[in-house]
Design an enzyme around this catalytic site. Structure first.
Site, PDB file in Angstrom:
ATOM      1  N   SER A 155     -28.744 -10.106  14.109  1.00 54.20           N
ATOM      2  CA  SER A 155     -27.434 -10.267  13.467  1.00 54.20           C
ATOM      3  C   SER A 155     -26.418  -9.355  14.139  1.00 54.20           C
ATOM      4  CB  SER A 155     -27.549  -9.892  11.994  1.00 54.20           C
ATOM      5  OG  SER A 155     -26.252  -9.767  11.433  1.00 54.20           O
ATOM      6  N   TYR A 198     -28.897  -5.847   3.763  1.00 54.56           N
ATOM      7  CA  TYR A 198     -29.025  -6.801   4.870  1.00 54.56           C
ATOM      8  C   TYR A 198     -28.972  -6.066   6.205  1.00 54.56           C
ATOM      9  CZ  TYR A 198     -28.031 -10.744   7.945  1.00 54.56           C
ATOM     10  OH  TYR A 198     -28.081 -11.677   8.954  1.00 54.56           O
ATOM     11  N   LYS A 214     -32.007  -5.773   8.957  1.00 53.13           N
ATOM     12  CA  LYS A 214     -31.870  -6.360  10.297  1.00 53.13           C
ATOM     13  C   LYS A 214     -32.022  -5.277  11.370  1.00 53.13           C
ATOM     14  CE  LYS A 214     -31.247 -10.820   9.890  1.00 53.13           C
ATOM     15  NZ  LYS A 214     -32.097 -11.793  10.602  1.00 53.13           N
TER      16      LYS A 214
END
Ligand code: ZN
Length: 656
Positions: free
Chosen positions: A540, A553, A557
């Site tokens: 990401s 998140y 990641k």
């Protein structure tokens, strides 16, 4: 065997060529008659040419068409009188025959007429049907097969000994047929090859085929050689690393990666463990034309080196006798009989693997029935060699272009039911890979109905489920060459002080731990990949440029990113490379509904269009863009790259 004729269906097909199409399809529907392009049919008819003159045309099945799905366009119209005359020549080479048939075909763009065209031409009947019926092969390949055939059919059929298909067979039949035929003749049996039936009417010719084959089936039943069951043997637990190892060795012998499917059905497992398997499986194919797909013999067990040596001996022995110099094909088996795997079938595409499996499934029946009649006896291997190394087949090899980049390789894609994962599956399929798509969403199972795709439901947070689906994948395709770690979650926005421990754990479990488990399950398989294992991590933009409100998140990641880098360090010695892609603003996924897009755009005071292209290049990034890069990262362009991180984001000022 029953006639499948139906008046109403037949009427829907129209005139003589329509009737030819209809009954050809009926033959094609019965796999014990014809398999995968086997068999052929024809029609002789008078037509007017542009000058109003009558011409006799032979419509004959074109190569590349299957009887089951043939259309009128699948029949090549050839000039009958000319093609019939060819049979009277003292000799005609295969390239000459191909040339004569091509130059006497009367429709531009028609498929190449079958290699058995001249044989169809010399038979006087309007409709001619030809199959390679299992039941007839069982009898003709049993002791005294010739005599048994004559006993069963009397003067109903003309009997022709084995002669290789093409000009020689047609010329032989042109001499022999008129001499043997009587007023009762309704067919012709070609020993160790197949059956012909013929009549003035489509239905009659088709039903004569059914009758002739039924007579063979009844004979087998009367001799207690029809229902030949195999002892039921229990399947053993599938050992996926051993299967991948075998596939790796076979691929090495071939010189290119091959897919492998292990089929431990009662049929194959029973045959592989048959007390006489070493004798009955090593006689030869049920009919020589199978060898193009299967090679002459299955490998017994897993000794690939021995198989290759025997194959080379077979080539040396027979090529010395050939008229023209021959180029040896690869020495790898296309099938193996193994007491644990049952039948392992090998091929460059999933379709090829399926064909090998089907052909051998029927071969097992043919062999067992012939055994029940007193002993299976295949043709000598020089006949098999003649077909395998036929000029026409060798010419095809020379013409064949480069296979697609990932032919014979297997990619596993997680989260493949939608968005970037689905686009990745498409990108790998397009490059010739067999793809296993994993997803929690059951639609994955029916995403594509094609032999090179296997969709499996899996909760990637459960280790047992991962093990099960990887087992299934390896049983189905033979191993794992490429892994795309795409599945992930994007939790609702929360500032750090509000992140709940459940949400935190879920992000870490799905975005990091699940990937760790999948990689662990695939490590040994990737290590065995013929061209080296490859992993692509869909990361990401948040790794280099985290966003406020995305703590769980971004942290998950970033953790995955670090894990990928350590994996690169540790698994490089195993020939496995791992690279990451950092996409940003990919809006054509299920996550981004129109409402979400509109509200995000409003928050930045932009239109949706401006918002989508809010990057340095002012371009929109799609799932396909990400997927294409993921596929390329597994290809030769990135062959010397590991631990790379490549953005696909249209350029992001915070990342630059
Ligand atoms: Zn044939």
């Amino acid at each position: 065997m029953k006639s499948l004729w139906n008046d109403a269906d037949a009427a829907g097909f129209g005139g003589p060529l329509g009737q030819r199409v209809y009954t050809s399809r009926l033959l094609g529907r019965d796999k014990s008659l014809v398999l995968h392009g086997g068999g052929n049919t024809s029609l002789k008819i008078e037509e007017l040419d542009l000058f109003g003159e009558r011409a006799e045309i032979l419509y004959v099945k074109g190569s590349g068409w299957d009887l089951e799905t043939i259309e009128p366009a699948g029949f090549a119209p050839v000039q009958l009188d000319y093609v019939r005359r060819l049979a009277s020549l003292p000799a005609l080479s295969d390239p000459q025959m191909v040339n004569e048939l091509a130059t006497h075909t009367l429709r531009a763009g028609a498929p190449a007429p079958s290699v058995e065209t001249i044989l169809h031409a010399i038979l006087p009947h309007k409709y001619v049907d030809h199959t390679h019926a299992d039941a007839v092969l069982s009898i003709s390949n049993a002791p005294d097969g010739d005599k048994r055939i004559r006993d069963i059919y009397g003067d109903k059929v003309v009997v022709i000994p084995y002669v290789m298909a093409g000009f020689d067979l047609a010329a032989y039949c042109a001499r022999e047929f008129p001499q043997q035929k009587t007023k009762h003749t309704v067919g012709m049996i070609l020993l160790s090859h197949g059956v012909f039936s013929f009549a003035a009417d489509a239905r009659e010719s088709y039903e004569l085929m059914i009758e002739l084959v039924s007579m063979a089936e009844k004979y087998l039943a009367a001799q207690k050689a029809w229902s030949v069951g195999l002892p039921l043997v229990p399947a053993l637990a599938f050992k996926r690393e051993e299967a991948a190892k075998l596939r790796g060795e076979v691929s090495r012998a071939a010189g290119f990666p091959l897919l492998c499917r292990c089929n431990d059905s009662a049929h194959f497992l029973g045959f592989a463990r048959h007390p006489d398997v070493a004798r009955i499986s090593q006689g030869g194919p049920a009919t020589p034309d199978h060898v193009i797909r299967t090679k002459p013999l299955p490998m017994l067990g897993r000794n690939v080196e021995d198989f290759a040596l025997n194959y080379k001996n077979y080539f040396d022995r027979n090529s010395q006798k050939a008229k023209e110099p021959k180029t040896m094909l690869d020495t790898a088996p296309r099938m193996a009989l193994d007491p644990e795997f049952g039948l392992a079938a090998f091929g460059r595409t999933a379709k090829d693997v399926g064909i090998v499996e089907d052909l051998y499934g029927h071969t097992v029946d043919v062999i067992l029935r012939a055994e029940a009649l007193g002993g299976w006896k295949a043709l000598d291997d020089n006949h098999t060699f003649d077909i395998e190394y036929w000029d026409l087949e060798q010419a095809k090899l020379k013409k064949a272009g480069n296979p697609p980049a990932f032919a014979g390789e297997v990619a596993i894609v997680t989260g493949a039911a939608s968005g970037i994962g689905k686009a990745c599956a498409e990108a790998f399929l397009k490059r010739g890979a067999a793809v296993v798509g994993l997803d929690q969403n059951p639609t994955i199972e029916t995403l594509w109905q094609r032999p090179d795709f296997l969709g499996l439901v899996c909760d990637l947070t459960r280790e047992k489920e991962i093990k099960d689906v990887i087992d299934k994948a390896v049983k189905h395709f033979g191993g794992t060459d490429m892994l795309v770690l795409n599945a992930g979650i994007f939790p609702a926005s929360q500032v750090v002080q509000d992140i709940g421990s459940d949400m935190w754990r879920k992000a870490m479990t799905v975005n990091v731990e699940a990937n760790l488990l999948v990689m662990q399950a695939c490590h040994a398989l990737l290590k065995l990949a013929p061209r080296g294992g490859r992993i692509v991590v869909i990361g990401s933009k948040n790794v280099p440029a985290p966003g406020p409100g995305a703590g769980a998140y971004s942290a998950s990641k970033a953790a995955m990113n670090q894990l990928a880098r350590v994996t690169a360090l540790e698994w490089g010695k195993d020939g496995i490379r791992i690279n990451s892609i950092h996409p940003n603003a990919v809006y054509d996924t299920a996550l981004w509904t129109d409402e979400v897009l509109a509200s995000r755009a409003r928050a930045y005071n932009l239109t949706v269009e401006q918002y989508k292209k809010n990057n340095i290049l002012k371009t929109e990034v799609s799932s396909k863009d990400v997927a294409e890069l993921a596929a390329e990262m597994c290809g030769p362009l990135f062959a010397k790259t590991t631990a790379a991180q490549v953005p696909v984001d249209g350029g992001n000022e915070r990342v630059v």
